[in-house]
Write an enzyme that holds these catalytic residues in place. Structure first.
Site, PDB file in Angstrom:
ATOM      1  N   HIS A 128       0.814  -1.211   0.000  1.00  0.00           N
ATOM      2  CA  HIS A 128       0.000   0.000   0.000  1.00  0.00           C
ATOM      3  C   HIS A 128       0.852   1.268   0.000  1.00  0.00           C
ATOM      4  O   HIS A 128       0.388   2.335   0.385  1.00  0.00           O
ATOM      5  CB  HIS A 128      -0.972  -0.019   1.189  1.00  0.00           C
ATOM      6  CG  HIS A 128      -2.016  -1.101   1.070  1.00  0.00           C
ATOM      7  ND1 HIS A 128      -2.757  -1.563   2.125  1.00  0.00           N
ATOM      8  CD2 HIS A 128      -2.437  -1.803  -0.009  1.00  0.00           C
ATOM      9  CE1 HIS A 128      -3.596  -2.513   1.709  1.00  0.00           C
ATOM     10  NE2 HIS A 128      -3.412  -2.677   0.423  1.00  0.00           N
ATOM     11  N   GLY A 197      -1.834  -9.445  12.460  1.00  0.00           N
ATOM     12  CA  GLY A 197      -2.481  -8.147  12.664  1.00  0.00           C
ATOM     13  C   GLY A 197      -3.170  -7.572  11.447  1.00  0.00           C
ATOM     14  O   GLY A 197      -3.111  -6.369  11.215  1.00  0.00           O
ATOM     15  N   ASN A 223      -3.293 -12.778  16.034  1.00  0.00           N
ATOM     16  CA  ASN A 223      -4.286 -11.695  16.091  1.00  0.00           C
ATOM     17  C   ASN A 223      -5.127 -11.903  17.355  1.00  0.00           C
ATOM     18  O   ASN A 223      -5.501 -13.031  17.653  1.00  0.00           O
ATOM     19  CB  ASN A 223      -5.194 -11.777  14.837  1.00  0.00           C
ATOM     20  CG  ASN A 223      -5.949 -10.489  14.563  1.00  0.00           C
ATOM     21  OD1 ASN A 223      -6.535  -9.910  15.481  1.00  0.00           O
ATOM     22  ND2 ASN A 223      -5.931 -10.044  13.326  1.00  0.00           N
TER      23      ASN A 223
HETATM   24  P1  NAD Z   1      -7.290  -3.352  10.040  1.00  0.00           P
HETATM   25  O1  NAD Z   1      -7.348  -2.084  10.817  1.00  0.00           O
HETATM   26  O2  NAD Z   1      -8.417  -3.688   9.126  1.00  0.00           O
HETATM   27  O3  NAD Z   1      -7.118  -4.598  11.037  1.00  0.00           O
HETATM   28  C1  NAD Z   1      -6.183  -4.578  12.087  1.00  0.00           C
HETATM   29  C2  NAD Z   1      -6.133  -5.984  12.658  1.00  0.00           C
HETATM   30  O4  NAD Z   1      -5.114  -5.995  13.649  1.00  0.00           O
HETATM   31  C3  NAD Z   1      -7.417  -6.459  13.328  1.00  0.00           C
HETATM   32  O5  NAD Z   1      -7.735  -7.775  12.895  1.00  0.00           O
HETATM   33  C4  NAD Z   1      -7.075  -6.430  14.829  1.00  0.00           C
HETATM   34  O6  NAD Z   1      -7.747  -7.444  15.557  1.00  0.00           O
HETATM   35  C5  NAD Z   1      -5.590  -6.699  14.767  1.00  0.00           C
HETATM   36  N1  NAD Z   1      -4.836  -6.212  15.918  1.00  0.00           N
HETATM   37  C6  NAD Z   1      -5.076  -5.125  16.697  1.00  0.00           C
HETATM   38  N2  NAD Z   1      -4.135  -4.993  17.644  1.00  0.00           N
HETATM   39  C7  NAD Z   1      -3.254  -6.013  17.441  1.00  0.00           C
HETATM   40  C8  NAD Z   1      -2.045  -6.417  18.077  1.00  0.00           C
HETATM   41  N3  NAD Z   1      -1.545  -5.749  19.125  1.00  0.00           N
HETATM   42  N4  NAD Z   1      -1.401  -7.521  17.614  1.00  0.00           N
HETATM   43  C9  NAD Z   1      -1.885  -8.221  16.557  1.00  0.00           C
HETATM   44  N5  NAD Z   1      -3.028  -7.888  15.918  1.00  0.00           N
HETATM   45  C10 NAD Z   1      -3.696  -6.790  16.349  1.00  0.00           C
HETATM   46  O7  NAD Z   1      -5.889  -3.313   9.279  1.00  0.00           O
HETATM   47  P2  NAD Z   1      -5.440  -3.966   7.922  1.00  0.00           P
HETATM   48  O8  NAD Z   1      -5.950  -5.372   7.822  1.00  0.00           O
HETATM   49  O9  NAD Z   1      -3.989  -3.726   7.850  1.00  0.00           O
HETATM   50  O10 NAD Z   1      -6.197  -3.113   6.798  1.00  0.00           O
HETATM   51  C11 NAD Z   1      -6.440  -1.704   6.880  1.00  0.00           C
HETATM   52  C12 NAD Z   1      -5.736  -0.852   5.828  1.00  0.00           C
HETATM   53  O11 NAD Z   1      -5.270   0.413   6.369  1.00  0.00           O
HETATM   54  C13 NAD Z   1      -4.497  -1.471   5.307  1.00  0.00           C
HETATM   55  O12 NAD Z   1      -4.268  -1.013   4.031  1.00  0.00           O
HETATM   56  C14 NAD Z   1      -3.441  -0.899   6.257  1.00  0.00           C
HETATM   57  O13 NAD Z   1      -2.163  -0.989   5.789  1.00  0.00           O
HETATM   58  C15 NAD Z   1      -3.835   0.515   6.352  1.00  0.00           C
HETATM   59  N6  NAD Z   1      -3.289   1.099   7.603  1.00  0.00           N
HETATM   60  C16 NAD Z   1      -1.941   1.117   7.827  1.00  0.00           C
HETATM   61  C17 NAD Z   1      -1.430   1.594   9.034  1.00  0.00           C
HETATM   62  C18 NAD Z   1       0.050   1.605   9.252  1.00  0.00           C
HETATM   63  O14 NAD Z   1       0.812   1.804   8.320  1.00  0.00           O
HETATM   64  N7  NAD Z   1       0.499   1.377  10.501  1.00  0.00           N
HETATM   65  C19 NAD Z   1      -2.284   2.056  10.026  1.00  0.00           C
HETATM   66  C20 NAD Z   1      -3.652   2.065   9.738  1.00  0.00           C
HETATM   67  C21 NAD Z   1      -4.147   1.554   8.547  1.00  0.00           C
END
Ligand code: NAD
Length: 251
Positions: A128, A197, A223
Site C-alpha cells: 500500500h 495483525g 491476532n
Molecule cells: P485493520 O485495521 O483492518 O485490522 C487490524 C487488525 O489488527 C485487526 O484484525 C485487529 O484485531 C488486529 N490487531 C489489533 N491490535 C493487534 C495487536 N496488538 N497484535 C496483533 N493484531 C492486532 O488493518 P489492515 O488489515 O492492515 O487493513 C487496513 C488498511 O489500512 C491497510 O491497508 C493498512 O495498511 C492501512 N493502515 C496502515 C497503518 C500503518 O501503516 N500502521 C495504520 C492504519 C491503517
C-alpha cells in the site's frame, strides 16, 4: 469464536515454533495490528479530534485530494509526524531478527509506516505504498527532492508544478503493480505464511494467505481477534503481536 474468548494453548505455540524453525521459504504478512503497539492507530481510529469531522473519502481518495489538497496534505503531515515519533515494537524486532536467521524470508506489509525497515527488515514488499514518500499527483516522472522543507502546502512537483501527493494507495486505486506481482510470486513459493495483525478485509491483499494455502503453504495467524484467515490456518495464535512474535520467532 469471539475475540474475548480466544486463547492459545502452549501446544499451539510449540507447533507454530516448529513450523517457523523448519520453514525454508517463510513469508510474514502484516497489517495495521503489527504497529498497534507502537501507538500507530488504524485509519479510522486516527480520525479523532480535529479530524473527526472528515470521512475517509475526503482524506484518502484522489477526488478528495483534488478537491482540497491543503486539507489532505495536513492530514498526512500529521500522520507522518506521529509515525516519526513512533518506534518499532518487539513484533517488528522479532520479524527482523527472524530474517537474519532465514535469509529467504519475505516480509509483505499492508502498512505504510516504514517500521519494518526501521527495525532492520531488509526486503519489505509495501503493498500500500509508504507515507514517507511522495510522488507527483499528475504522474510525471519528476524526482520529489527537498519537499520536506518546502513551505507550500502542498509542495509542488519540481518538474511539472502539479501538487505532490503521498505515495500511498488511496481508496479506489490499484496496488503498485510490481509490488503486487512480487507478493503473488512469494506466496506461490512459500512453505509457511505467518499472518499478523490484519483483518484480511482489504482486497486484493487479503487474498494472499488463501493463495499461499492453495499452493501448499502452512498458515499461522497472530491476532487477538478471529479473522477469515483462521479457516485455513494450521495454528491460530490469539493475542498481541508484540507478545507472541518474540515467543514464536525467537531463537
Ligand atoms: P485493520 O485495521 O483492518 O485490522 C487490524 C487488525 O489488527 C485487526 O484484525 C485487529 O484485531 C488486529 N490487531 C489489533 N491490535 C493487534 C495487536 N496488538 N497484535 C496483533 N493484531 C492486532 O488493518 P489492515 O488489515 O492492515 O487493513 C487496513 C488498511 O489500512 C491497510 O491497508 C493498512 O495498511 C492501512 N493502515 C496502515 C497503518 C500503518 O501503516 N500502521 C495504520 C492504519 C491503517
Amino acid at each position: 469464536m469471539s475475540g474475548a474468548g480466544r486463547r492459545s494453548s502452549s501446544d499451539d505455540l510449540i507447533l507454530a515454533r516448529e513450523l517457523a524453525l523448519h520453514a525454508e521459504r517463510p513469508v510474514v504478512f502484516t497489517g495495521a495490528g503489527v504497529s498497534a503497539e507502537s501507538g500507530i492507530p488504524t485509519f479510522r481510529d486516527a480520525l479523532t479530534g480535529l479530524w473527526a469531522q472528515y470521512d475517509p473519502e475526503q482524506l484518502a481518495t484522489e477526488a478528495g485530494y483534488r478537491n482540497d489538497p491543503a486539507l489532505v496534505w495536513r492530514w498526512y503531515a500529521s500522520r507522518r509526524e506521529r509515525i516519526a515519533q513512533a518506534k518499532p515494537n518487539p513484533a517488528h524486532d522479532a520479524i527482523a531478527d527472524y530474517g537474519r536467521r532465514k535469509p529467504r524470508l519475505q516480509v509483505i506489509t499492508q502498512n505504510v509506516d516504514g517500521l519494518h525497515q526501521r527495525a532492520g527488515s531488509a526486503d519489505v514488499i509495501e503493498l500500500h505504498g509508504s507515507i514517507l514518500r511522495v510522488r507527483c499527483l499528475d504522474g510525471c516522472a519528476g524526482q520529489a527532492v527537498g519537499w520536506e522543507s518546502d513551505p507550500r502546502v502542498p509542495p509542488l512537483c519540481a518538474r511539472c508544478s502539479a501538487p505532490l501527493r503521498p505515495d500511498v494507495v488511496w481508496f479506489g486505486e490499484f496496488l503498485p503493480e510490481a509490488a503486487l506481482a512480487r507478493a503473488q510470486r512469494a506466496v506461490t513459493e512459500c512453505d509457511l505464511m505467518i499472518v499478523v495483525g490484519t483483518s484480511a478485509l482489504v482486497y486484493p491483499a487479503a487474498e494472499l494467505p488463501f493463495s499461499a494455502r492453495r499452493n501448499g503453504s502452512e498458515v499461522i495467524t497472530v491476532n487477538p481477534e478471529s479473522t477469515a484467515v483462521d479457516e485455513i490456518a494450521r495454528v491460530m495464535l490469539a493475542g498481541k503481536a508484540g507478545d507472541l512474535l518474540p515467543r514464536l520467532l525467537g531463537a
